[in-house]
Structures are given as structure tokens and as C-alpha cells.
Design a protein around this motif. Structure first.
Motif, mmCIF file in Angstrom:
data_model
loop_
_atom_site.group_PDB
_atom_site.id
_atom_site.type_symbol
_atom_site.label_atom_id
_atom_site.label_comp_id
_atom_site.label_asym_id
_atom_site.label_seq_id
_atom_site.Cartn_x
_atom_site.Cartn_y
_atom_site.Cartn_z
ATOM 1 N N MET A 40 0.841 -1.288 -0.037
ATOM 2 C CA MET A 40 0.077 0.178 -0.143
ATOM 3 C C MET A 40 0.966 1.242 -0.012
ATOM 4 S SD MET A 40 -2.971 -1.324 2.917
ATOM 5 C CE MET A 40 -3.663 0.443 2.553
ATOM 6 N N VAL A 41 1.978 1.228 0.689
ATOM 7 C CA VAL A 41 2.827 2.266 0.722
ATOM 8 C C VAL A 41 3.596 2.609 -0.534
ATOM 9 C CG1 VAL A 41 4.881 3.202 1.777
ATOM 10 C CG2 VAL A 41 3.453 2.126 3.193
ATOM 11 N N GLN A 42 3.836 1.350 -1.364
ATOM 12 C CA GLN A 42 4.492 1.799 -2.610
ATOM 13 C C GLN A 42 3.424 2.086 -3.571
ATOM 14 O OE1 GLN A 42 7.713 1.369 -3.610
ATOM 15 N NE2 GLN A 42 7.943 1.182 -1.208
ATOM 16 N N GLN A 43 2.052 1.668 -3.527
ATOM 17 C CA GLN A 43 0.933 2.176 -4.177
ATOM 18 C C GLN A 43 0.892 3.895 -4.163
ATOM 19 O OE1 GLN A 43 -2.468 0.163 -3.757
ATOM 20 N NE2 GLN A 43 -3.445 1.247 -5.003
ATOM 21 N N LEU A 44 1.096 4.079 -2.985
ATOM 22 C CA LEU A 44 0.610 5.640 -2.719
ATOM 23 C C LEU A 44 1.753 6.504 -3.207
ATOM 24 C CD1 LEU A 44 -0.979 5.636 0.789
ATOM 25 C CD2 LEU A 44 -2.134 6.027 -1.397
ATOM 26 N N ILE A 45 3.136 5.909 -2.994
ATOM 27 C CA ILE A 45 4.259 6.760 -3.490
ATOM 28 C C ILE A 45 4.131 6.471 -5.020
ATOM 29 C CG2 ILE A 45 6.760 6.489 -3.834
ATOM 30 C CD1 ILE A 45 6.764 5.225 -0.912
ATOM 31 N N GLN A 46 3.710 5.682 -5.813
ATOM 32 C CA GLN A 46 3.762 5.714 -7.432
ATOM 33 C C GLN A 46 2.769 6.623 -7.726
ATOM 34 O OE1 GLN A 46 2.934 1.734 -8.350
ATOM 35 N NE2 GLN A 46 4.830 0.706 -7.686
ATOM 36 N N GLN A 47 1.834 6.786 -7.003
ATOM 37 C CA GLN A 47 0.732 7.720 -6.952
ATOM 38 C C GLN A 47 1.195 9.285 -6.979
ATOM 39 O OE1 GLN A 47 -2.822 6.731 -5.121
ATOM 40 N NE2 GLN A 47 -2.992 4.917 -6.209
ATOM 41 N N GLY A 48 2.374 9.567 -6.456
ATOM 42 C CA GLY A 48 3.050 10.765 -6.101
ATOM 43 C C GLY A 48 2.998 11.158 -4.800
ATOM 44 N N VAL A 49 2.535 10.318 -3.847
ATOM 45 C CA VAL A 49 2.697 10.855 -2.444
ATOM 46 C C VAL A 49 3.707 10.776 -1.765
ATOM 47 C CG1 VAL A 49 1.286 10.373 -0.279
ATOM 48 C CG2 VAL A 49 0.219 10.089 -2.341
ATOM 49 N N ASN A 50 4.144 11.621 -1.035
ATOM 50 C CA ASN A 50 5.435 11.710 -0.096
ATOM 51 C C ASN A 50 5.553 10.530 0.671
ATOM 52 O OD1 ASN A 50 6.632 12.533 2.646
ATOM 53 N ND2 ASN A 50 7.819 13.698 1.012
ATOM 54 N N PRO A 51 6.764 9.883 0.773
ATOM 55 C CA PRO A 51 6.999 8.422 1.572
ATOM 56 C C PRO A 51 6.350 8.449 2.710
ATOM 57 C CG PRO A 51 8.913 8.844 0.230
ATOM 58 C CD PRO A 51 7.899 10.052 0.002
ATOM 59 N N ALA A 52 6.597 9.711 3.753
ATOM 60 C CA ALA A 52 6.210 9.843 5.095
ATOM 61 C C ALA A 52 4.792 9.917 4.981
ATOM 62 C CB ALA A 52 7.175 11.034 5.662
ATOM 63 N N ARG A 53 4.182 10.662 4.279
ATOM 64 C CA ARG A 53 2.718 10.702 4.105
ATOM 65 C C ARG A 53 2.202 9.743 3.712
ATOM 66 N NH1 ARG A 53 -1.618 13.501 5.929
ATOM 67 N NH2 ARG A 53 -3.252 13.453 4.239
ATOM 68 N N ALA A 54 2.518 8.939 2.581
ATOM 69 C CA ALA A 54 2.075 7.417 2.523
ATOM 70 C C ALA A 54 2.006 6.495 3.617
ATOM 71 C CB ALA A 54 2.899 6.980 1.315
ATOM 72 N N ARG A 55 3.230 6.738 4.569
ATOM 73 C CA ARG A 55 3.045 5.655 5.666
ATOM 74 C C ARG A 55 2.145 6.187 6.553
ATOM 75 N NH1 ARG A 55 8.516 5.680 4.715
ATOM 76 N NH2 ARG A 55 9.038 7.303 6.141
ATOM 77 N N HIS A 56 2.134 7.382 6.802
ATOM 78 C CA HIS A 56 0.897 8.062 7.862
ATOM 79 C C HIS A 56 -0.650 7.525 7.281
ATOM 80 C CE1 HIS A 56 -1.045 10.559 10.547
ATOM 81 N NE2 HIS A 56 -1.615 11.180 9.779
ATOM 82 N N LEU A 57 -0.798 7.649 5.871
ATOM 83 C CA LEU A 57 -2.181 7.328 5.267
ATOM 84 C C LEU A 57 -2.213 5.714 5.457
ATOM 85 C CD1 LEU A 57 -2.058 9.517 2.122
ATOM 86 C CD2 LEU A 57 -3.489 9.922 4.155
#
Length: 334
Positions: A40-57
Motif C-alpha cells: 500500500m505504501v508503494q502504491q501511494l508513492i507511485q501515485q506521487g504521495v510523499n513517502p512519510a505521508r504515504a506511511r501515515h495514510l
């Protein structure tokens, strides 16, 4: 006291089973290699989300904090589960509980009708088969029951959809409620709901074949009882004896199977609702699989598991009330 102790142990076994299921779900999220959290983190990162923000989401949506030690994260996760917090759907961006609350009533509506109609048909047909054992009626109904019991529900669903929906246009091809009709207690809306649910319900009636064969076996054992001879001497009709005497006593052993089949139908709804585009619990679960929506997948899996376990618990705890003879045997055994 014996019955109370047995029921307490059975409830304890159910609680233990649910705890194991929730623990395995946590392991799926946090401990397994290539876990959903990382995906899920990698999926959000690929969508342009910041890694720290992706882990929080991901933390918010799975109710698991990846930065906490496993024991503390596990306690937080179990606390959230007990409070009904199943996370937030990644695809629909809304709480999983809300999606379940919106879809579960539709699935229960179809399953309850399917279950009761199948059970009722199985009891009546099985009693008639046993009462006229060896006759042409028995041979014909047994052949029908074997055919129904061996036919996968999704095959019957496709046949019904092709002929009754697409070819003849008797029923809608998809959906769960009529379009262009305001929801309410109007006949137009209620009849529309029934028409949309008709084909899914009919598809599940393959279970009546298995119920008929089970009822036939139970009824044959009952036919040798003395009270049936008394009923015949009283001049009662064959229909009355087969339905009111044979059926009432042979149906009791099927009570547990009746509740167990509820769990089987929950599993069947995953494919069935996809065939008819019927947006119930099964439709959302399969949709979550396609979309890699892990919070929704795990929430649906948890609900389905809880439904099956509770159905088995209710069957065990209430059987002695349905058949008092079972209670007496329990006391003698213990």
C-alpha cells in the motif's frame, strides 16, 4: 449446571476462534513477507504521495502503526477491532464499517430468502420422497435432488441470467434496486427490489437438493416409529402423516446444517453477486480484491468469519431447545 458449563466452554471456544482470526489478520498486515502494508505504501508513492505521508495514510487506513513495536501495535489493532474500527478503504476513501453497513443488508436479504426457501423445499420434498420410498415419485424427486445438489450455483446463475434476463427480459440484468424510483415503502420500489433479487435467490436454490436428500435419510429412520402406526390407524391421510408427523420429527437433526449453510451461502455470495452486479457484501469483497484494497478485503473477511462462527455457536446453544431429547442425552453423556 452441566448444560451451563458446556455452554460456557462453547462460548469460550468461539471467543478463542475469533481471537485467532483477528490475530491472523494482523499478521497478514504486519508480519508476513511482502505484507500488504508495504504494498500500500508503494502504491501511494507511485501515485506521487510523499513517502512519510504515504506511511501515515496507511497507518490510518489499516489501524496499524508501522513505527510501533509489534506488541504495542498488536494491542492497538485489537483495540480498534473491538471498537468496530476496521480501517478506511483505499479505493472508496471511506470507513470500511460504513461500506459493510451499506452492503450487508442487501446480502442478508438475498441469503435469508434463499436459505428459508431451500430449507422449506428440502423438508417437504425429502419427507415425500421417504414416505413413498421406491415409488416413481421417489425416483423422480431423488433424480431432481441429485441434479440440483451437483449443479454449481454460479452455473445456474448464468443460465437464469441468460434466459430470464437477457433473452426473455422477465427480470433485470443487474443492480439491486429499481432506477428512477425514489426509495420508500411504495409498491414500485418494493416490487423492484424483489425483481432484482429474484434471480440471485433462485440461483441459491440448488441447496434445496442437498437438503432434500438429507431430509429423506432422516425421514426413513423416523418411518419405523410406533406413533406413525397409530396415525395410520386413526385414518389420517398420507399427506398429513408425511408432512406433520414425519417432517416435524425428521427435521430436527437438520437444524445445525441449516445454520451452517448460512456460512456457505455467505461464501457463495462473492461470485453470485458479481454475476448479477448485485452490490452486496460479496460484490464489494471481490471488488476489493481487484483493486488491492487491503483494508476493505480484511474487513470483509473478518465479517464473513464472524458470521460463520456465530452461526455455529447459535446452532450449538439452541439445539437443545429445538429438540429437547438432545438436552436429555447431553445430561446423560456428561
Amino acid at each position: 449446571m452441566v448444560n451451563i458449563g458446556w455452554r460456557t466452554r462453547r462460548i469460550g471456544q468461539t471467543v478463542f476462534t475469533l481471537w485467532v482470526v483477528l490475530t491472523l489478520t494482523f499478521a497478514l498486515v504486519r508480519l508476513l513477507p511482502g505484507n500488504p502494508m508495504g504494498a500500500m505504501v508503494q502504491q501511494l508513492i507511485q501515485q506521487g504521495v510523499n513517502p512519510a505521508r504515504a506511511r501515515h495514510l496507511v497507518e490510518l487506513r489499516l489501524s496499524v502503526d508501522p513505527n510501533k513495536p509489534i506488541p504495542y501495535a498488536y494491542l492497538d489493532y485489537m483495540g480498534n477491532m473491538l471498537q468496530g474500527n476496521l480501517g478506511i478503504s483505499m479505493y472508496y476513501s471511506e470507513p470500511v464499517v460504513d461500506i459493510i453497513a451499506r452492503s450487508l443488508p442487501w446480502t442478508l436479504f438475498v441469503l435469508s430468502w434463499s436459505l428459508f426457501i431451500s430449507f422449506f423445499m428440502g423438508v417437504i420434498i425429502g419427507a415425500l420422497m421417504a414416505y413413498w420410498e421406491g415409488s416413481k415419485l421417489d425416483v423422480g424427486l431423488t433424480s431432481w435432488a441429485i441434479l440440483m445438489g451437483s449443479t454449481p450455483y454460479y452455473v445456474l446463475a448464468l443460465l437464469l441470467l441468460i434466459f430470464f434476463a437477457y433473452r426473455w427480459g422477465i427480470f433485470p440484468t443487474s443492480g439491486r434496486q429499481p432506477t428512477g424510483v425514489a426509495p420508500g415503502f411504495s409498491w414500485a420500489y418494493i416490487s423492484g427490489i424483489l425483481r432484482h433479487a429474484a434471480l440471485p435467490v433462485l440461483s441459491m436454490l440448488v441447496a434445496s437438493g442437498v437438503a432434500s436428500l438429507g431430509m429423506r435419510g432422516n425421514s426413513i429412520r423416523v418411518l419405523g416409529e410406533n406413533y406413525l402406526r397409530v396415525a395410520r390407524l386413526r385414518g389420517l391421510s398420507d399427506i398429513t402423516i408425511s408432512t406433520q408427523y414425519v417432517a416435524r420429527n425428521a427435521v430436527l437433526p437438520m437444524y445445525t446444517a441449516f445454520l451452517i449453510s448460512l456460512g456457505e451461502m455467505f461464501g457463495g455470495s462473492v461470485v453470485l453477486e458479481q454475476v448479477f452486479s448485485y452490490r452486496g457484501l460479496g460484490w464489494y469483497m471481490l471488488s476489493a480484491t481487484y483493486q488491492r484494497d487491503y483494508p476493505l478485503m480484511m474487513g470483509m473477511f473478518t465479517i464473513l468469519t464472524v458470521a460463520v462462527v456465530l452461526a455455529l455457536l447459535i446452532a450449538d446453544l439452541t439445539y437443545s431447545f429445538v429438540d429437547p431429547r438432545a438436552g436429555g442425552q447431553t445430561n446423560e453423556t456428561y
